[in-house]
Enzyme design. Structure first.
Site, PDB file in Angstrom:
ATOM      1  N   LYS A  49       0.850  -1.196   0.000  1.00  0.00           N
ATOM      2  CA  LYS A  49       0.000   0.000   0.000  1.00  0.00           C
ATOM      3  C   LYS A  49       0.880   1.239   0.000  1.00  0.00           C
ATOM      4  CE  LYS A  49      -4.035  -2.019   2.145  1.00  0.00           C
ATOM      5  NZ  LYS A  49      -3.501  -3.361   2.482  1.00  0.00           N
ATOM      6  N   GLY A  50       0.396   2.285  -0.649  1.00  0.00           N
ATOM      7  CA  GLY A  50       1.158   3.540  -0.654  1.00  0.00           C
ATOM      8  C   GLY A  50       1.965   3.726  -1.929  1.00  0.00           C
ATOM      9  N   CYS A  51       1.892   2.736  -2.820  1.00  0.00           N
ATOM     10  CA  CYS A  51       2.572   2.902  -4.104  1.00  0.00           C
ATOM     11  C   CYS A  51       1.508   3.195  -5.160  1.00  0.00           C
ATOM     12  CB  CYS A  51       3.292   1.615  -4.502  1.00  0.00           C
ATOM     13  SG  CYS A  51       4.571   1.163  -3.345  1.00  0.00           S
ATOM     14  N   GLN A  52       1.783   4.154  -6.035  1.00  0.00           N
ATOM     15  CA  GLN A  52       0.772   4.504  -7.024  1.00  0.00           C
ATOM     16  C   GLN A  52       0.769   3.541  -8.207  1.00  0.00           C
ATOM     17  OE1 GLN A  52      -0.678   8.175  -7.726  1.00  0.00           O
ATOM     18  NE2 GLN A  52      -0.382   8.898  -5.648  1.00  0.00           N
ATOM     19  N   SER A  53       1.905   2.884  -8.411  1.00  0.00           N
ATOM     20  CA  SER A  53       1.865   1.771  -9.350  1.00  0.00           C
ATOM     21  C   SER A  53       1.819   0.511  -8.482  1.00  0.00           C
ATOM     22  CB  SER A  53       3.094   1.781 -10.249  1.00  0.00           C
ATOM     23  OG  SER A  53       4.259   1.921  -9.462  1.00  0.00           O
TER      24      SER A  53
END
Lengths: 141, 405
Positions: A49-53
Protein backbone atom coordinates in the site's frame (compact mmCIF):
# COMPACT_ATOMS: atom_id res chain seq x y z
CA UNK A 1 29.02 -8.58 1.53
CA UNK A 2 27.36 -6.66 4.35
CA UNK A 3 24.33 -4.43 3.81
CA UNK A 4 26.52 -1.35 4.39
CA UNK A 5 29.06 -2.56 1.81
CA UNK A 6 26.37 -3.13 -0.81
CA UNK A 7 25.02 0.34 -0.15
CA UNK A 8 28.54 1.80 -0.65
CA UNK A 9 28.81 -0.14 -3.88
CA UNK A 10 25.50 1.30 -5.12
CA UNK A 11 26.54 4.83 -4.18
CA UNK A 12 29.74 4.39 -6.23
CA UNK A 13 27.82 2.85 -9.10
CA UNK A 14 25.26 5.66 -9.29
CA UNK A 15 27.89 8.38 -8.86
CA UNK A 16 29.17 7.48 -12.32
CA UNK A 17 26.08 9.04 -13.88
CA UNK A 18 26.08 12.79 -13.99
CA UNK A 19 22.96 13.10 -16.06
CA UNK A 20 19.54 12.17 -14.65
CA UNK A 21 18.69 10.32 -17.86
CA UNK A 22 21.66 7.99 -17.55
CA UNK A 23 20.74 7.38 -13.93
CA UNK A 24 17.22 6.42 -14.95
CA UNK A 25 18.47 4.25 -17.80
CA UNK A 26 20.58 2.40 -15.25
CA UNK A 27 17.64 2.07 -12.88
CA UNK A 28 15.52 0.65 -15.69
CA UNK A 29 18.30 -1.85 -16.50
CA UNK A 30 18.43 -2.90 -12.84
CA UNK A 31 14.69 -3.44 -12.99
CA UNK A 32 15.27 -6.10 -15.61
CA UNK A 33 17.41 -8.07 -13.13
CA UNK A 34 14.70 -8.08 -10.46
CA UNK A 35 14.20 -11.51 -8.86
CA UNK A 36 10.56 -11.98 -9.77
CA UNK A 37 7.88 -13.09 -7.35
CA UNK A 38 6.50 -16.58 -7.94
CA UNK A 39 3.42 -16.05 -10.18
CA UNK A 40 1.41 -18.31 -7.83
CA UNK A 41 2.13 -15.93 -4.97
CA UNK A 42 1.51 -12.73 -6.93
CA UNK A 43 -1.76 -12.07 -5.15
CA UNK A 44 -3.45 -8.96 -3.82
CA UNK A 45 -2.29 -9.57 -0.25
CA UNK A 46 1.30 -9.15 -1.50
CA UNK A 47 0.60 -5.67 -2.83
CA UNK A 48 2.29 -2.81 -1.02
CA UNK A 49 0.00 0.00 0.00
CA UNK A 50 1.16 3.54 -0.65
CA UNK A 51 2.57 2.90 -4.10
CA UNK A 52 0.77 4.50 -7.02
CA UNK A 53 1.86 1.77 -9.35
CA UNK A 54 1.35 -1.84 -8.30
CA UNK A 55 4.17 -3.44 -6.33
CA UNK A 56 4.07 -7.04 -5.16
CA UNK A 57 6.62 -8.08 -2.54
CA UNK A 58 7.21 -11.54 -1.13
CA UNK A 59 9.76 -12.89 1.33
CA UNK A 60 10.85 -16.26 2.64
CA UNK A 61 13.58 -17.64 4.88
CA UNK A 62 16.41 -19.66 3.38
CA UNK A 63 18.35 -21.05 6.30
CA UNK A 64 18.56 -17.94 8.48
CA UNK A 65 18.59 -15.43 5.61
CA UNK A 66 15.64 -13.48 4.20
CA UNK A 67 15.11 -13.74 0.46
CA UNK A 68 12.91 -11.15 -1.22
CA UNK A 69 11.18 -11.37 -4.58
CA UNK A 70 8.94 -8.76 -6.16
CA UNK A 71 7.30 -7.36 -9.27
CA UNK A 72 5.72 -4.15 -10.48
CA UNK A 73 3.62 -3.04 -13.44
CA UNK A 74 5.76 0.10 -13.82
CA UNK A 75 9.31 -0.20 -15.08
CA UNK A 76 10.92 2.57 -13.00
CA UNK A 77 9.29 1.20 -9.87
CA UNK A 78 10.70 -2.18 -10.80
CA UNK A 79 14.16 -0.62 -10.85
CA UNK A 80 13.68 0.88 -7.42
CA UNK A 81 12.52 -2.35 -5.85
CA UNK A 82 15.44 -4.14 -7.56
CA UNK A 83 17.84 -1.74 -5.85
CA UNK A 84 16.21 -2.41 -2.48
CA UNK A 85 16.31 -6.16 -3.00
CA UNK A 86 19.97 -6.01 -3.92
CA UNK A 87 20.60 -4.27 -0.59
CA UNK A 88 18.39 -6.32 1.70
CA UNK A 89 17.95 -9.79 0.20
CA UNK A 90 20.18 -12.60 1.50
CA UNK A 91 20.78 -11.06 4.92
CA UNK A 92 19.75 -12.06 8.39
CA UNK A 93 16.51 -10.57 9.71
CA UNK A 94 18.20 -8.56 12.47
CA UNK A 95 20.61 -7.00 9.98
CA UNK A 96 17.74 -5.93 7.74
CA UNK A 97 15.71 -4.59 10.63
CA UNK A 98 18.64 -2.52 11.89
CA UNK A 99 19.92 -1.27 8.53
CA UNK A 100 19.78 2.42 7.82
CA UNK A 101 18.64 3.60 4.41
CA UNK A 102 20.54 6.84 3.95
CA UNK A 103 22.00 5.48 0.72
CA UNK A 104 18.71 6.28 -1.04
CA UNK A 105 19.34 9.99 -0.65
CA UNK A 106 22.98 9.55 -1.61
CA UNK A 107 22.26 7.79 -4.88
CA UNK A 108 19.77 10.56 -5.63
CA UNK A 109 16.77 8.30 -5.83
CA UNK A 110 14.50 9.98 -3.34
CA UNK A 111 15.44 13.43 -4.57
CA UNK A 112 14.78 12.44 -8.15
CA UNK A 113 11.45 10.80 -7.62
CA UNK A 114 8.12 12.54 -7.37
CA UNK A 115 6.60 12.73 -3.88
CA UNK A 116 4.05 10.00 -4.54
CA UNK A 117 6.75 7.67 -5.74
CA UNK A 118 8.99 8.61 -2.86
CA UNK A 119 6.16 7.59 -0.58
CA UNK A 120 6.01 4.31 -2.44
CA UNK A 121 9.72 3.89 -1.79
CA UNK A 122 9.20 4.50 1.91
CA UNK A 123 6.37 1.95 1.92
CA UNK A 124 8.59 -0.62 0.20
CA UNK A 125 11.33 -0.23 2.81
CA UNK A 126 8.81 -0.37 5.60
CA UNK A 127 7.34 -3.59 4.22
CA UNK A 128 10.77 -5.21 3.86
CA UNK A 129 11.64 -4.31 7.43
CA UNK A 130 8.30 -5.64 8.64
CA UNK A 131 9.08 -8.98 7.01
CA UNK A 132 12.49 -8.95 8.69
CA UNK A 133 11.01 -8.28 12.11
CA UNK A 134 8.47 -11.07 11.64
CA UNK A 135 11.17 -13.55 10.63
CA UNK A 136 13.31 -12.41 13.54
CA UNK A 137 10.51 -13.32 15.94
CA UNK A 138 10.00 -16.65 14.16
CA UNK A 139 13.68 -17.59 14.47
CA UNK A 140 13.75 -16.81 18.18
CA UNK A 141 11.05 -19.33 18.96
CA UNK B 1 -10.00 37.59 -31.94
CA UNK B 2 -6.75 35.76 -31.38
CA UNK B 3 -5.26 35.78 -27.91
CA UNK B 4 -2.02 37.52 -27.13
CA UNK B 5 -0.67 34.57 -25.18
CA UNK B 6 2.76 36.08 -24.63
CA UNK B 7 1.15 39.03 -22.88
CA UNK B 8 -1.28 36.85 -20.94
CA UNK B 9 1.59 34.73 -19.62
CA UNK B 10 3.05 37.86 -18.04
CA UNK B 11 0.05 37.83 -15.68
CA UNK B 12 1.02 34.42 -14.28
CA UNK B 13 4.15 34.67 -12.12
CA UNK B 14 4.40 30.88 -11.68
CA UNK B 15 4.84 30.30 -15.42
CA UNK B 16 8.32 31.82 -15.14
CA UNK B 17 9.41 29.01 -12.83
CA UNK B 18 11.87 26.28 -13.65
CA UNK B 19 11.33 22.65 -12.67
CA UNK B 20 14.28 20.25 -12.62
CA UNK B 21 16.32 22.88 -14.43
CA UNK B 22 13.81 23.19 -17.27
CA UNK B 23 11.21 25.91 -17.89
CA UNK B 24 7.91 24.75 -16.41
CA UNK B 25 5.38 23.47 -18.95
CA UNK B 26 2.19 23.34 -16.94
CA UNK B 27 -0.29 20.93 -18.47
CA UNK B 28 -2.24 19.91 -15.39
CA UNK B 29 -4.91 22.56 -15.70
CA UNK B 30 -7.77 20.12 -15.24
CA UNK B 31 -6.47 19.48 -11.71
CA UNK B 32 -6.12 23.17 -10.96
CA UNK B 33 -5.44 26.30 -12.95
CA UNK B 34 -2.64 28.74 -12.24
CA UNK B 35 -3.48 32.15 -10.81
CA UNK B 36 -2.92 35.53 -12.43
CA UNK B 37 -1.36 38.28 -10.36
CA UNK B 38 -4.71 40.12 -10.32
CA UNK B 39 -6.20 37.27 -8.26
CA UNK B 40 -3.15 36.91 -6.03
CA UNK B 41 -3.17 40.68 -5.47
CA UNK B 42 -6.84 40.76 -4.54
CA UNK B 43 -6.22 38.25 -1.74
CA UNK B 44 -3.24 40.21 -0.50
CA UNK B 45 -5.17 43.48 -0.82
CA UNK B 46 -8.04 42.13 1.27
CA UNK B 47 -5.78 41.03 4.12
CA UNK B 48 -3.68 44.20 3.91
CA UNK B 49 -6.51 46.74 3.79
CA UNK B 50 -9.92 45.57 4.89
CA UNK B 51 -9.79 42.18 6.60
CA UNK B 52 -12.85 41.93 8.87
CA UNK B 53 -15.70 39.54 9.49
CA UNK B 54 -18.66 40.11 7.22
CA UNK B 55 -22.41 40.63 7.68
CA UNK B 56 -21.90 41.53 11.33
CA UNK B 57 -19.98 44.59 12.32
CA UNK B 58 -21.15 48.17 11.94
CA UNK B 59 -17.57 49.29 11.63
CA UNK B 60 -16.10 50.45 8.35
CA UNK B 61 -13.81 47.49 7.69
CA UNK B 62 -16.63 45.01 8.20
CA UNK B 63 -18.84 46.94 5.81
CA UNK B 64 -16.12 47.16 3.20
CA UNK B 65 -15.46 43.42 3.47
CA UNK B 66 -19.18 42.65 3.30
CA UNK B 67 -19.60 44.86 0.24
CA UNK B 68 -16.67 43.22 -1.54
CA UNK B 69 -17.91 39.72 -0.72
CA UNK B 70 -21.45 40.50 -1.86
CA UNK B 71 -20.04 42.17 -4.95
CA UNK B 72 -18.33 38.87 -5.77
CA UNK B 73 -21.65 37.09 -5.44
CA UNK B 74 -23.13 39.54 -7.96
CA UNK B 75 -20.25 38.90 -10.36
CA UNK B 76 -20.95 35.18 -10.15
CA UNK B 77 -24.67 35.78 -10.67
CA UNK B 78 -24.04 37.86 -13.76
CA UNK B 79 -21.40 35.53 -15.15
CA UNK B 80 -23.63 32.48 -15.01
CA UNK B 81 -26.78 34.44 -15.90
CA UNK B 82 -28.53 33.48 -12.68
CA UNK B 83 -31.96 35.04 -12.06
CA UNK B 84 -31.54 35.92 -8.40
CA UNK B 85 -28.54 36.91 -6.35
CA UNK B 86 -29.68 34.70 -3.46
CA UNK B 87 -29.55 31.63 -5.70
CA UNK B 88 -25.75 31.84 -5.53
CA UNK B 89 -24.43 29.93 -2.52
CA UNK B 90 -20.76 30.17 -1.64
CA UNK B 91 -19.30 26.76 -0.84
CA UNK B 92 -15.81 25.43 -0.19
CA UNK B 93 -15.84 23.91 -3.67
CA UNK B 94 -17.62 21.54 -6.02
CA UNK B 95 -17.54 18.57 -3.65
CA UNK B 96 -19.03 20.67 -0.87
CA UNK B 97 -21.84 21.81 -3.16
CA UNK B 98 -22.62 18.23 -4.20
CA UNK B 99 -22.74 17.11 -0.59
CA UNK B 100 -25.03 19.99 0.30
CA UNK B 101 -27.53 18.90 -2.36
CA UNK B 102 -27.16 15.19 -1.51
CA UNK B 103 -27.76 15.94 2.14
CA UNK B 104 -30.84 17.97 1.25
CA UNK B 105 -32.29 15.21 -0.90
CA UNK B 106 -31.82 12.66 1.86
CA UNK B 107 -34.91 14.14 3.48
CA UNK B 108 -37.03 13.66 0.32
CA UNK B 109 -35.97 10.32 -1.13
CA UNK B 110 -37.43 7.00 -0.20
CA UNK B 111 -37.40 3.35 -1.23
CA UNK B 112 -38.55 2.97 -4.81
CA UNK B 113 -36.98 6.26 -5.91
CA UNK B 114 -34.06 6.24 -8.29
CA UNK B 115 -30.99 8.39 -8.75
CA UNK B 116 -29.15 8.39 -12.08
CA UNK B 117 -25.44 9.18 -12.40
CA UNK B 118 -23.29 9.05 -15.49
CA UNK B 119 -20.59 6.44 -15.97
CA UNK B 120 -17.92 9.11 -16.30
CA UNK B 121 -18.27 10.73 -12.92
CA UNK B 122 -15.52 11.88 -10.62
CA UNK B 123 -15.44 9.96 -7.32
CA UNK B 124 -16.77 13.00 -5.51
CA UNK B 125 -19.87 12.79 -7.66
CA UNK B 126 -20.47 9.10 -6.96
CA UNK B 127 -19.76 8.65 -3.27
CA UNK B 128 -22.28 11.21 -1.92
CA UNK B 129 -25.05 9.56 -3.98
CA UNK B 130 -24.06 6.10 -2.83
CA UNK B 131 -24.27 7.37 0.74
CA UNK B 132 -27.59 9.05 0.00
CA UNK B 133 -29.03 5.86 -1.48
CA UNK B 134 -27.81 3.75 1.44
CA UNK B 135 -29.47 6.15 3.81
CA UNK B 136 -32.79 6.50 2.00
CA UNK B 137 -33.27 3.14 0.29
CA UNK B 138 -33.32 4.80 -3.13
CA UNK B 139 -31.51 3.02 -5.95
CA UNK B 140 -28.46 4.32 -7.81
CA UNK B 141 -28.40 3.65 -11.55
CA UNK B 142 -25.65 4.40 -14.02
CA UNK B 143 -25.97 5.95 -17.48
CA UNK B 144 -23.39 3.92 -19.48
CA UNK B 145 -20.78 5.28 -21.83
CA UNK B 146 -19.48 4.17 -25.21
CA UNK B 147 -15.98 3.13 -26.20
CA UNK B 148 -15.24 6.64 -27.46
CA UNK B 149 -16.11 8.04 -24.06
CA UNK B 150 -19.52 9.57 -24.64
CA UNK B 151 -22.77 8.90 -22.78
CA UNK B 152 -25.18 6.50 -24.46
CA UNK B 153 -28.33 8.61 -24.53
CA UNK B 154 -30.58 5.78 -25.71
CA UNK B 155 -29.75 4.01 -22.46
CA UNK B 156 -30.50 7.20 -20.57
CA UNK B 157 -33.96 7.28 -22.17
CA UNK B 158 -34.57 3.74 -20.95
CA UNK B 159 -33.33 4.42 -17.42
CA UNK B 160 -35.39 7.58 -17.03
CA UNK B 161 -38.82 6.83 -15.51
CA UNK B 162 -41.33 8.26 -13.04
CA UNK B 163 -39.15 6.71 -10.32
CA UNK B 164 -36.23 8.97 -11.21
CA UNK B 165 -35.93 11.84 -8.75
CA UNK B 166 -32.44 13.06 -9.46
CA UNK B 167 -29.97 13.02 -12.33
CA UNK B 168 -26.32 13.85 -11.74
CA UNK B 169 -23.93 14.39 -14.54
CA UNK B 170 -20.75 16.31 -15.10
CA UNK B 171 -20.79 19.01 -17.73
CA UNK B 172 -17.33 17.90 -18.86
CA UNK B 173 -15.51 14.72 -17.86
CA UNK B 174 -12.28 15.42 -15.98
CA UNK B 175 -10.65 12.22 -17.16
CA UNK B 176 -11.65 12.34 -20.83
CA UNK B 177 -12.57 15.92 -21.63
CA UNK B 178 -15.91 14.85 -23.14
CA UNK B 179 -18.57 17.58 -23.15
CA UNK B 180 -21.84 15.97 -22.13
CA UNK B 181 -25.10 16.98 -23.85
CA UNK B 182 -26.52 18.46 -20.67
CA UNK B 183 -29.25 20.47 -22.45
CA UNK B 184 -30.83 17.25 -23.65
CA UNK B 185 -30.22 15.47 -20.34
CA UNK B 186 -31.91 18.29 -18.40
CA UNK B 187 -34.86 18.59 -20.74
CA UNK B 188 -35.59 14.87 -20.68
CA UNK B 189 -35.21 14.64 -16.89
CA UNK B 190 -37.72 17.45 -16.47
CA UNK B 191 -40.35 15.62 -18.49
CA UNK B 192 -40.32 13.03 -15.69
CA UNK B 193 -40.19 15.66 -12.95
CA UNK B 194 -36.64 14.72 -11.94
CA UNK B 195 -34.18 17.37 -10.74
CA UNK B 196 -30.77 17.70 -12.36
CA UNK B 197 -27.46 18.63 -10.75
CA UNK B 198 -24.60 19.41 -13.09
CA UNK B 199 -21.00 19.29 -11.93
CA UNK B 200 -19.31 22.20 -13.67
CA UNK B 201 -15.86 21.79 -12.11
CA UNK B 202 -14.26 21.03 -15.48
CA UNK B 203 -16.37 23.24 -17.69
CA UNK B 204 -16.21 26.72 -16.20
CA UNK B 205 -12.63 27.40 -17.25
CA UNK B 206 -13.53 26.66 -20.86
CA UNK B 207 -17.08 27.83 -21.39
CA UNK B 208 -19.53 30.28 -19.87
CA UNK B 209 -22.72 28.40 -19.04
CA UNK B 210 -26.02 30.28 -19.14
CA UNK B 211 -27.81 28.63 -16.24
CA UNK B 212 -31.23 30.13 -16.94
CA UNK B 213 -31.12 29.00 -20.54
CA UNK B 214 -30.03 25.54 -19.42
CA UNK B 215 -32.95 25.45 -16.98
CA UNK B 216 -30.75 23.34 -14.70
CA UNK B 217 -31.88 22.81 -11.10
CA UNK B 218 -28.44 22.83 -9.49
CA UNK B 219 -25.00 23.67 -10.83
CA UNK B 220 -21.75 23.48 -8.87
CA UNK B 221 -18.21 24.56 -9.57
CA UNK B 222 -14.89 25.45 -7.93
CA UNK B 223 -13.04 28.77 -8.18
CA UNK B 224 -9.61 27.14 -8.33
CA UNK B 225 -10.31 25.56 -11.73
CA UNK B 226 -11.01 29.00 -13.16
CA UNK B 227 -7.95 30.97 -12.07
CA UNK B 228 -9.39 31.63 -8.62
CA UNK B 229 -8.18 30.43 -5.23
CA UNK B 230 -8.63 26.97 -3.71
CA UNK B 231 -11.19 26.37 -0.98
CA UNK B 232 -14.07 28.31 -2.51
CA UNK B 233 -16.77 27.45 -4.99
CA UNK B 234 -20.36 28.09 -5.83
CA UNK B 235 -23.61 26.21 -5.77
CA UNK B 236 -26.41 27.50 -7.90
CA UNK B 237 -29.84 26.24 -7.03
CA UNK B 238 -33.21 27.31 -8.36
CA UNK B 239 -34.92 29.40 -5.70
CA UNK B 240 -37.78 26.92 -5.25
CA UNK B 241 -35.32 24.08 -4.64
CA UNK B 242 -33.21 26.08 -2.23
CA UNK B 243 -36.32 26.86 -0.20
CA UNK B 244 -37.23 23.17 -0.15
CA UNK B 245 -33.80 21.89 0.91
CA UNK B 246 -33.06 21.87 4.64
CA UNK B 247 -29.93 23.67 5.89
CA UNK B 248 -26.75 21.65 5.54
CA UNK B 249 -24.71 22.82 8.49
CA UNK B 250 -25.75 24.60 11.65
CA UNK B 251 -23.87 27.59 12.96
CA UNK B 252 -23.50 31.33 12.83
CA UNK B 253 -24.69 33.31 9.80
CA UNK B 254 -27.38 30.76 8.86
CA UNK B 255 -29.82 31.64 11.64
CA UNK B 256 -32.45 34.34 11.92
CA UNK B 257 -33.43 33.88 15.53
CA UNK B 258 -32.22 31.43 18.14
CA UNK B 259 -33.82 30.45 21.41
CA UNK B 260 -33.28 27.14 23.18
CA UNK B 261 -36.70 26.02 21.98
CA UNK B 262 -36.39 26.81 18.31
CA UNK B 263 -34.17 28.36 15.71
CA UNK B 264 -35.54 30.02 12.61
CA UNK B 265 -33.25 29.94 9.65
CA UNK B 266 -31.93 32.89 7.78
CA UNK B 267 -33.14 33.69 4.29
CA UNK B 268 -31.32 32.57 1.19
CA UNK B 269 -28.41 32.47 0.61
CA UNK B 270 -27.36 32.66 4.26
CA UNK B 271 -29.39 29.59 5.20
CA UNK B 272 -26.65 27.54 3.52
CA UNK B 273 -23.67 29.61 4.59
CA UNK B 274 -23.03 28.68 8.21
CA UNK B 275 -20.00 30.17 9.93
CA UNK B 276 -17.42 32.65 8.73
CA UNK B 277 -16.86 31.93 5.07
CA UNK B 278 -13.69 32.07 3.01
CA UNK B 279 -13.99 35.83 2.59
CA UNK B 280 -10.71 36.47 0.79
CA UNK B 281 -11.40 33.46 -1.42
CA UNK B 282 -14.88 34.64 -2.33
CA UNK B 283 -13.64 38.10 -3.24
CA UNK B 284 -10.77 36.65 -5.30
CA UNK B 285 -13.24 34.31 -7.03
CA UNK B 286 -14.98 37.46 -8.27
CA UNK B 287 -11.64 38.86 -9.44
CA UNK B 288 -10.94 35.63 -11.34
CA UNK B 289 -14.30 35.87 -13.11
CA UNK B 290 -13.53 39.46 -14.11
CA UNK B 291 -10.13 38.36 -15.36
CA UNK B 292 -11.52 35.55 -17.52
CA UNK B 293 -14.25 37.75 -18.95
CA UNK B 294 -11.75 40.40 -19.84
CA UNK B 295 -9.85 37.84 -21.91
CA UNK B 296 -13.16 36.60 -23.27
CA UNK B 297 -14.53 33.07 -23.41
CA UNK B 298 -14.80 33.07 -27.20
CA UNK B 299 -11.10 33.82 -27.51
CA UNK B 300 -10.31 31.24 -24.81
CA UNK B 301 -12.35 28.56 -26.60
CA UNK B 302 -10.77 29.34 -29.94
CA UNK B 303 -7.20 29.17 -28.60
CA UNK B 304 -7.84 26.03 -26.60
CA UNK B 305 -9.41 24.23 -29.52
CA UNK B 306 -6.34 25.05 -31.61
CA UNK B 307 -4.14 23.61 -28.85
CA UNK B 308 -6.33 20.51 -28.64
CA UNK B 309 -6.37 19.94 -32.36
CA UNK B 310 -2.63 20.42 -32.76
CA UNK B 311 -1.70 18.32 -29.71
CA UNK B 312 -4.05 15.51 -30.75
CA UNK B 313 -2.63 15.38 -34.26
CA UNK B 314 0.99 15.49 -33.09
CA UNK B 315 0.55 12.93 -30.30
CA UNK B 316 -1.20 10.50 -32.63
CA UNK B 317 1.92 10.48 -34.81
CA UNK B 318 3.67 8.60 -31.99
CA UNK B 319 3.42 4.85 -32.59
CA UNK B 320 1.51 2.91 -29.96
CA UNK B 321 -0.10 6.01 -28.46
CA UNK B 322 -3.79 5.71 -27.71
CA UNK B 323 -6.06 8.59 -26.73
CA UNK B 324 -9.02 7.88 -24.42
CA UNK B 325 -12.01 10.12 -24.98
CA UNK B 326 -12.42 10.66 -28.70
CA UNK B 327 -15.94 12.05 -28.87
CA UNK B 328 -16.37 15.02 -31.17
CA UNK B 329 -17.42 17.40 -28.40
CA UNK B 330 -14.49 17.74 -26.05
CA UNK B 331 -12.37 20.34 -24.31
CA UNK B 332 -8.61 20.68 -24.24
CA UNK B 333 -7.93 17.52 -22.24
CA UNK B 334 -5.98 14.60 -23.69
CA UNK B 335 -5.87 11.37 -21.75
CA UNK B 336 -3.48 8.87 -23.29
CA UNK B 337 -1.24 5.85 -22.83
CA UNK B 338 1.77 4.47 -24.64
CA UNK B 339 1.39 0.82 -25.51
CA UNK B 340 3.08 -1.42 -22.96
CA UNK B 341 4.22 1.45 -20.74
CA UNK B 342 2.78 2.35 -17.35
CA UNK B 343 1.45 5.93 -17.12
CA UNK B 344 3.49 6.56 -13.96
CA UNK B 345 6.70 5.84 -15.80
CA UNK B 346 5.74 8.33 -18.49
CA UNK B 347 4.73 10.93 -15.90
CA UNK B 348 8.04 10.53 -14.05
CA UNK B 349 10.10 11.14 -17.17
CA UNK B 350 7.92 14.09 -18.22
CA UNK B 351 8.43 15.64 -14.78
CA UNK B 352 12.19 15.33 -15.21
CA UNK B 353 11.74 17.33 -18.40
CA UNK B 354 9.82 20.09 -16.61
CA UNK B 355 6.41 19.03 -17.88
CA UNK B 356 3.58 18.79 -15.37
CA UNK B 357 0.88 16.30 -16.31
CA UNK B 358 -1.41 14.18 -14.22
CA UNK B 359 -1.01 10.43 -14.13
CA UNK B 360 -3.28 7.88 -12.56
CA UNK B 361 -6.97 7.23 -12.47
CA UNK B 362 -7.95 10.93 -12.10
CA UNK B 363 -10.41 10.05 -9.34
CA UNK B 364 -12.48 8.31 -11.99
CA UNK B 365 -11.73 4.63 -11.42
CA UNK B 366 -14.93 3.42 -13.11
CA UNK B 367 -13.67 4.95 -16.37
CA UNK B 368 -10.30 3.19 -15.98
CA UNK B 369 -12.09 -0.09 -15.24
CA UNK B 370 -14.17 0.45 -18.38
CA UNK B 371 -11.03 0.66 -20.51
CA UNK B 372 -9.26 -1.99 -18.38
CA UNK B 373 -6.23 0.23 -17.76
CA UNK B 374 -4.50 1.24 -14.49
CA UNK B 375 -4.68 4.90 -15.42
CA UNK B 376 -3.68 7.36 -18.09
CA UNK B 377 -1.35 10.26 -18.64
CA UNK B 378 -3.49 13.37 -18.86
CA UNK B 379 -2.34 16.60 -20.46
CA UNK B 380 -4.85 19.41 -19.99
CA UNK B 381 -4.38 22.79 -21.62
CA UNK B 382 -5.40 26.28 -20.62
CA UNK B 383 -5.57 29.52 -22.56
CA UNK B 384 -2.07 30.47 -21.36
CA UNK B 385 -0.48 27.40 -22.93
CA UNK B 386 1.34 27.72 -26.22
CA UNK B 387 1.92 25.66 -29.36
CA UNK B 388 5.62 25.50 -28.39
CA UNK B 389 4.57 23.82 -25.16
CA UNK B 390 2.64 21.25 -27.17
CA UNK B 391 5.85 20.57 -29.13
CA UNK B 392 7.76 20.14 -25.88
CA UNK B 393 5.16 17.68 -24.64
CA UNK B 394 5.30 15.63 -27.82
CA UNK B 395 9.12 15.56 -27.80
CA UNK B 396 9.10 14.54 -24.14
CA UNK B 397 6.62 11.73 -24.73
CA UNK B 398 8.85 10.42 -27.51
CA UNK B 399 11.85 10.61 -25.23
CA UNK B 400 9.97 8.76 -22.48
CA UNK B 401 8.95 6.09 -24.96
CA UNK B 402 12.57 5.61 -26.06
CA UNK B 403 13.75 5.28 -22.48
CA UNK B 404 10.96 3.04 -21.27
CA UNK B 405 10.52 0.54 -24.04
Amino acid sequence: MSIAAIQEELIDEFSLFEDWMDKYEHLIQLGKTLPLIDPQRKTDDKLIKGCQSKVWLDAYLKEDKVIFTADSDAIITKGIIAVLIRVFSGHRPEEIAAANTNFIDEIGLKEHLSPTRANGLVSMIKQMKLYAVAFQAQLKK
Amino acid sequence: MALNVTQIREDFPILKREVNGKPLVYLDNAATSQKPKQVIDSISHYYTHYNANIHRGVHTLSQEATDAYEQARKKIQKHFNIAHNHEVIFTSGTTDGINLVANGFSSFLKTGNEVLVSAMEHHSNIVPWQMLCEKTGAQLKVIPMSEEGTLILDEYDTLLTEKTKLVFVNHISNALGTINPIEEIIEKAHTYGAAVLVDGAQSCSHIKPDLQALDVDFYVTSAHKMCGPTGVGMLYGKEEWLHKLPPYQGGGEMIAEVTFEKTTYADLPHKFEAGTPNIAGGIAFGTAIDYLNEIGFDAIAQHESQLLEYATAELLKIRGLRIYGTGKDKTSVISFNLEGIHPYDVGTILDKLGIAVRTGHHCAQPIMDFYKIPGTVRASFAFYNTMEEVDKLVDAVRQAQNMLS
